[in-house]
Design an enzyme around this catalytic site. Structure first.
Site, PDB file in Angstrom:
ATOM      1  N   GLY A 280       8.498   0.216  -0.814  1.00 50.64           N
ATOM      2  CA  GLY A 280       7.313   0.991  -1.154  1.00 50.64           C
ATOM      3  C   GLY A 280       7.585   1.951  -2.290  1.00 50.64           C
ATOM      4  O   GLY A 280       8.736   2.149  -2.695  1.00 50.64           O
TER       5      GLY A 280
ATOM      6  N   LYS B 164      -6.848  -0.477  -4.826  1.00 51.45           N
ATOM      7  CA  LYS B 164      -7.948  -0.656  -5.777  1.00 51.45           C
ATOM      8  C   LYS B 164      -9.279  -0.203  -5.181  1.00 51.45           C
ATOM      9  O   LYS B 164     -10.068   0.483  -5.840  1.00 51.45           O
ATOM     10  CB  LYS B 164      -8.023  -2.127  -6.197  1.00 51.45           C
ATOM     11  CG  LYS B 164      -6.850  -2.571  -7.055  1.00 51.45           C
ATOM     12  CD  LYS B 164      -6.921  -4.058  -7.370  1.00 51.45           C
ATOM     13  CE  LYS B 164      -5.744  -4.478  -8.232  1.00 51.45           C
ATOM     14  NZ  LYS B 164      -5.754  -5.918  -8.533  1.00 51.45           N
TER      15      LYS B 164
ATOM     16  N   VAL C 258       6.819   7.985  -0.034  1.00 50.76           N
ATOM     17  CA  VAL C 258       5.908   7.576   1.041  1.00 50.76           C
ATOM     18  C   VAL C 258       6.570   7.648   2.421  1.00 50.76           C
ATOM     19  O   VAL C 258       5.959   7.251   3.411  1.00 50.76           O
ATOM     20  CB  VAL C 258       5.361   6.153   0.798  1.00 50.76           C
ATOM     21  CG1 VAL C 258       4.458   6.129  -0.409  1.00 50.76           C
ATOM     22  CG2 VAL C 258       6.486   5.140   0.648  1.00 50.76           C
ATOM     23  N   GLY C 259       7.821   8.130   2.498  1.00 56.35           N
ATOM     24  CA  GLY C 259       8.430   8.356   3.803  1.00 56.35           C
ATOM     25  C   GLY C 259       9.475   7.349   4.215  1.00 56.35           C
ATOM     26  O   GLY C 259       9.842   7.297   5.389  1.00 56.35           O
ATOM     27  N   LYS C 260      10.010   6.547   3.290  1.00 57.52           N
ATOM     28  CA  LYS C 260      10.993   5.522   3.657  1.00 57.52           C
ATOM     29  C   LYS C 260      12.273   6.164   4.193  1.00 57.52           C
ATOM     30  O   LYS C 260      12.788   5.773   5.245  1.00 57.52           O
ATOM     31  CB  LYS C 260      11.314   4.639   2.446  1.00 57.52           C
ATOM     32  CG  LYS C 260      10.108   3.925   1.850  1.00 57.52           C
ATOM     33  CD  LYS C 260      10.504   2.949   0.762  1.00 57.52           C
ATOM     34  CE  LYS C 260      11.129   3.616  -0.440  1.00 57.52           C
ATOM     35  NZ  LYS C 260      10.204   4.529  -1.141  1.00 57.52           N
ATOM     36  N   THR C 261      12.789   7.136   3.455  1.00 56.02           N
ATOM     37  CA  THR C 261      14.043   7.774   3.865  1.00 56.02           C
ATOM     38  C   THR C 261      13.857   8.610   5.122  1.00 56.02           C
ATOM     39  O   THR C 261      14.681   8.571   6.040  1.00 56.02           O
ATOM     40  CB  THR C 261      14.576   8.656   2.718  1.00 56.02           C
ATOM     41  OG1 THR C 261      14.744   7.850   1.554  1.00 56.02           O
ATOM     42  CG2 THR C 261      15.900   9.279   3.096  1.00 56.02           C
TER      43      THR C 261
ATOM     44  N   SER D 160      -5.388  -9.687 -12.607  1.00 52.28           N
ATOM     45  CA  SER D 160      -6.521  -9.336 -11.749  1.00 52.28           C
ATOM     46  C   SER D 160      -7.746  -8.836 -12.511  1.00 52.28           C
ATOM     47  O   SER D 160      -8.803  -8.663 -11.921  1.00 52.28           O
ATOM     48  CB  SER D 160      -6.090  -8.272 -10.727  1.00 52.28           C
ATOM     49  OG  SER D 160      -5.711  -7.085 -11.382  1.00 52.28           O
TER      50      SER D 160
ATOM     51  N   PRO E  48       7.880   5.610  -4.420  1.00 53.20           N
ATOM     52  CA  PRO E  48       8.594   6.845  -4.050  1.00 53.20           C
ATOM     53  C   PRO E  48       7.698   7.810  -3.273  1.00 53.20           C
ATOM     54  O   PRO E  48       6.490   7.887  -3.506  1.00 53.20           O
ATOM     55  CB  PRO E  48       8.988   7.439  -5.413  1.00 53.20           C
ATOM     56  CG  PRO E  48       8.887   6.306  -6.384  1.00 53.20           C
ATOM     57  CD  PRO E  48       7.815   5.410  -5.882  1.00 53.20           C
TER      58      PRO E  48
END
Length: 804
Positions: A362, A728, A366-369, A685, A364
């Site tokens: 994801g 989007k 967004v809560g991964k770590t 797109s 940077p």
């Protein structure tokens, strides 16, 4: 003859055989009551052994089914209430029926008569039993001489088997089996097997004692030599070197090292003991031994697999991310089930730790770590994070060989030493940013680390011995998974973290960011109040990101200025509203695109997605006199340029249908521009928006201003699916657009958008460009085709007049 019923006296840990006379101590009420009943009748008592001697008040199911009928010869009551009886056993008895009378047990049974075996066989067995019995006596088995002689003088084979079984230290189950065996030959054979097993045990004990003695002698010899070496070392190097060696030796003895590791480490320690403490090589070995003794070879934390607790921790620390939380809880549930099966012995313990390597993907912030840290807390494990961004040397993973000056273990082993346990949650951060150089490929080195089939014996070049990584829970993070080498990516299970919606950012700001920044800036919650409207404007006009890091920085800047006002102006409370933001933070840094005010010719509203979220974009097409050139501006990428050419080809193919004169393409230049020219744009797109704007410009039919669209196109007019639907759509909603055109195959992706955000919006799912033009152009497809029919009719009339 046996009485019809006999009182039952349970005994613990012993078996009585027929013809024996022996005392019985009875202290339990159930036993005393049975003895009283026997004395009141015919003095016959059935003595039966308990299966489990820990049971205080046995019931029939707790007793063996074969016991011994005895006559009570004498009875004496003790001052403490217990009784002692002298009994003479006279028959084996098989119980046919138990009678549970509450305060004691009684039984009906039948005599289990001896079955004489083949005389020659019995005679041989008697001789063998006596020989083995004598051998046991010679090996040190103590019996009173008169008892031993009595047994050896027995002529009755049945009594011989019984008396030997009674006086030997056999297990209760084995003694009971002897009692239950009616066939004398079989009984002798059973006793013979037990005697041989006892002799084999004594032989094994003797061999162990001999080995222990030899080991003691060898240790004494080594101790003597070691003491001599210490004396020599003291003369050469003083006390310090000797103490250091002994300290290492004590630490190594306290470790439960695998044999291969212990052998290598002891070799290095012996080398170290022979060296001068100040030599260069001694310094290298000293560092090596220090690493060995400080690694967690067998230190581990116990997993806490309480799913409710894990769920509470995830909900406490993170807002949203429902799919991610569900996947993490599923992962923990599988580990819990495996652990329970391993405890029952249904699967090997090694299987518990086998599982997918989770890859959090994801943008940077967004809560991964942070969610990896929450997983460690939920499991009760230590947490280690290693950033792999920019790592280009294989030795950073596998370690440096000790031949190099300043060599150290790799980051994996360093992380385990830092954790202090062999089963931490180990986060490999930014795994997509691994480099490659002439010094090797660190991604290839990670293959061994992350492969459950190989990492049980991971060899770090510095250690030179295998270390078990199978209990480590590895979690990886990445922003761009396409940058991860395919063999490495194949070992991972990707879990996607999408960018936060505005509503999610608002909730995160209220629940986590604002309280944390208040604390970090020395403020109390009642000193500064930031309104919800102010936070919303902060999100939309001062940040543009997928996560919330910049948002937290802006909140911090806001609170620092508020803190200054409190001190300089002496205010007790500062309230920050939407209108105050410019005074604190300056003019807005980002102005979101908004819908056009009215339909325009040649201008269509498209949608785009970046790692920091989605938004709308305007595709502008202008047709001017020229020579048939296609002009593309706005920093369009190769794929987007190809989409523009495909849109032009589609317009040419359908020109007559839409009433576009074919010569117009040869006598006009078409200019396609996508505003915000400083920003590169790429992707397929925008195809439907390009077609809509192009057809509008060529036919001079306006495009609706209140509808946004996205989708890839083909030359035949099909509309293909695209990515980033959630971002989007949210970008279009933020711009004030409530009607959206999406590819039909993207319909399932709407489930990713929170239901409240889908409300008051209309979605059109299309499969062909005809549907797009019908929705996007003012008047729809029918008006466009009617224009084409009029144009073709006018052309034919013109041709007829010219022909006439």
């Amino acid at each position: 003859m046996l009485p019809e019923t006999m009182p039952v006296c349970p005994v613990r840990g012993s078996v009585i055989y027929p013809t024996m006379v022996m005392p019985i101590d009875a202290g339990r009420p159930i036993s005393i009551r049975a003895i009283d009943e026997a004395l009141a009748r015919d003095r016959v008592l059935l003595i039966v052994s308990q299966r489990d001697k820990e049971v205080e008040t046995p019931r029939p199911s707790d007793l063996f089914e074969v016991g011994t009928a005895c006559n009570i010869l004498k009875m004496r009551k003790n001052p403490d209430g217990s009784v002692q009886v002298l009994v003479q056993a006279f028959a084996r008895v098989r119980v046919r029926e138990w009678l549970d009378l509450g305060d004691h047990l009684e039984a009906r049974g039948e005599v289990l008569a001896d079955e004489p075996g083949e005389p020659i066989l019995v005679k041989a067995l008697v001789r063998e039993v006596k020989d083995k019995f004598q051998a046991l006596l010679k090996e040190g088995k103590y019996l009173a001489p008169e008892v031993a002689q009595f047994i050896l003088n027995l002529e009755d084979p049945s009594q011989l088997a019984d008396y030997v079984a009674f006086h030997m230290d056999f297990r209760l189950e084995d003694k009971q089996k002897v009692l239950e065996t009616a066939n004398v030959a079989e009984r002798l054979r059973a006793v013979l097997v037990l005697l041989e097993a006892e002799l084999a045990l004594i032989e094994t004990q003797r061999r162990i004692q001999q080995q222990v003695k030899e080991e003691i002698d060898r240790n004494q010899r080594e101790y003597f030599l070691r003491e001599q070496m210490k004396a020599i070392q003291r003369e050469l190097h003083g006390e310090e070197g000797e103490q250091e060696v002994e300290e290492f030796r004590r630490k190594l003895e306290a470790l439960d090292l695998p044999p291969v590791v212990r052998q290598e480490v002891e070799r290095e320690l012996n080398r170290f003991a022979r060296m001068h403490p100040d030599s260069a090589e001694a310094s290298v070995i000293r560092t090596y031994l220090d690493w060995i003794v400080n690694l967690p070879w067998n230190t581990r934390t116990e997993d806490n697999l309480d799913l409710e607790r894990a769920k509470e921790i995830l909900e406490r620390d993170h807002y949203g991310l429902e799919k991610v939380k569900d996947r993490v809880l599923e992962y923990l549930a599988v580990r819990k089930l495996k652990a329970e099966r391993a405890k029952r012995g249904e699967i090997p313990p090694d299987e518990v730790n086998k599982g997918p390597i989770l890859l959090f993907v994801g943008p940077p912030g967004v809560g991964k770590t942070s969610i990896a840290k929450s997983i460690a807390e939920a499991l009760g494990r230590k947490y280690v994070r290693v950033s792999l961004g920019g790592v280009r040397d294989e030795s950073d993973i596998r370690g440096h060989r000790r031949t190099y000056i300043g060599a150290m273990p790799g980051r994996i082993i360093q992380g385990l030493r830092q954790a202090g346990t062999k089963n931490p949650v180990f986060l490999l951060d930014e795994v997509d940013k691994l480099g490659i150089s002439y010094q090797g490929d660190p991604a290839a080195a990670l293959l061994e680390v992350l492969d459950p089939a190989q990492n049980k014996e991971f060899v770090d070049h510095y250690l030179g011995v295998p270390f078990d990584l199978s209990e480590v829970m590895f979690i990886c993070t990445a922003n761009f998974p396409q940058n991860i080498p395919a063999p490495l990516y194949d070992r991972m299970e990707p879990i996607e973290f999408t960018s936060y919606t505005e509503q999610e950012k608002l909730e995160i700001a209220k629940r986590y960011l604002l309280p944390r920044q208040l604390k970090e800036n020395g403020l109390e919650p009642e000193q500064v109040v930031v309104t919800e409207a102010a936070l919303t404007r902060l999100i939309t006009h001062y940040t543009r990101e997928a996560g919330v890091r910049q948002l937290e920085r802006e909140i911090g800047a806001l609170l620092r200025k508020a803190a200054r006002r409190i001190l300089e102006e002496g205010k007790k409370r500062v309230r920050i509203t939407e209108k105050d933001l410019e005074a604190y933070l300056g003019p807005p840094r980002f102005l979101p695109e908004t819908e056009a005010r009215e339909p325009q010719v040649g201008v269509a509203t498209g949608m785009y997605y970046t790692p920091v979220g989605g938004d709308i974009m305007f595709v502008e097409v202008s047709v001017m006199p020229g020579k048939g050139n296609l002009i593309l501006t706005g920093q369009l990428g190769d794929v987007m340029k190809e989409s523009a050419r495909a849109a032009l080809s589609y317009a040419k193919k359908n020109a007559l249908r839409f009433g576009i004169p074919l010569e117009k393409f040869d006598k006009s230049d078409i200019h396609i521009h996508v505003p915000a020219g400083a920003i590169p744009k790429e992707g397929p797109s925008a195809g439907v928006a390009l077609v809509s704007a192009l057809v509008s410009a060529l036919t001079e039919v306006p495009v609706r201003h209140d509808i946004a669209m996205t989708g890839e196109i083909t030359l035949t007019g099909r509309v293909l699916p695209i990515g980033g639907v959630k971002e989007k759509v949210l970008g279009a909603r933020r711009a004030g657009i409530r009607e959206v055109i999406l590819p039909k195959l993207n319909e399932p992706d709407l489930a990713d958008i929170p239901k409240p955000l889908r409300q008051n919006m209309t979605f059109h799912f299309v499969e062909h460009l005809d549907q797009v033009l019908d929705l996007a152009l003012v008047g729809g497809l029918k008006a466009l085709e009617e224009r084409g029919r009029r144009s073709r009719s006018a052309r034919r009339k013109k041709e007829l007049v010219a022909h006439a």
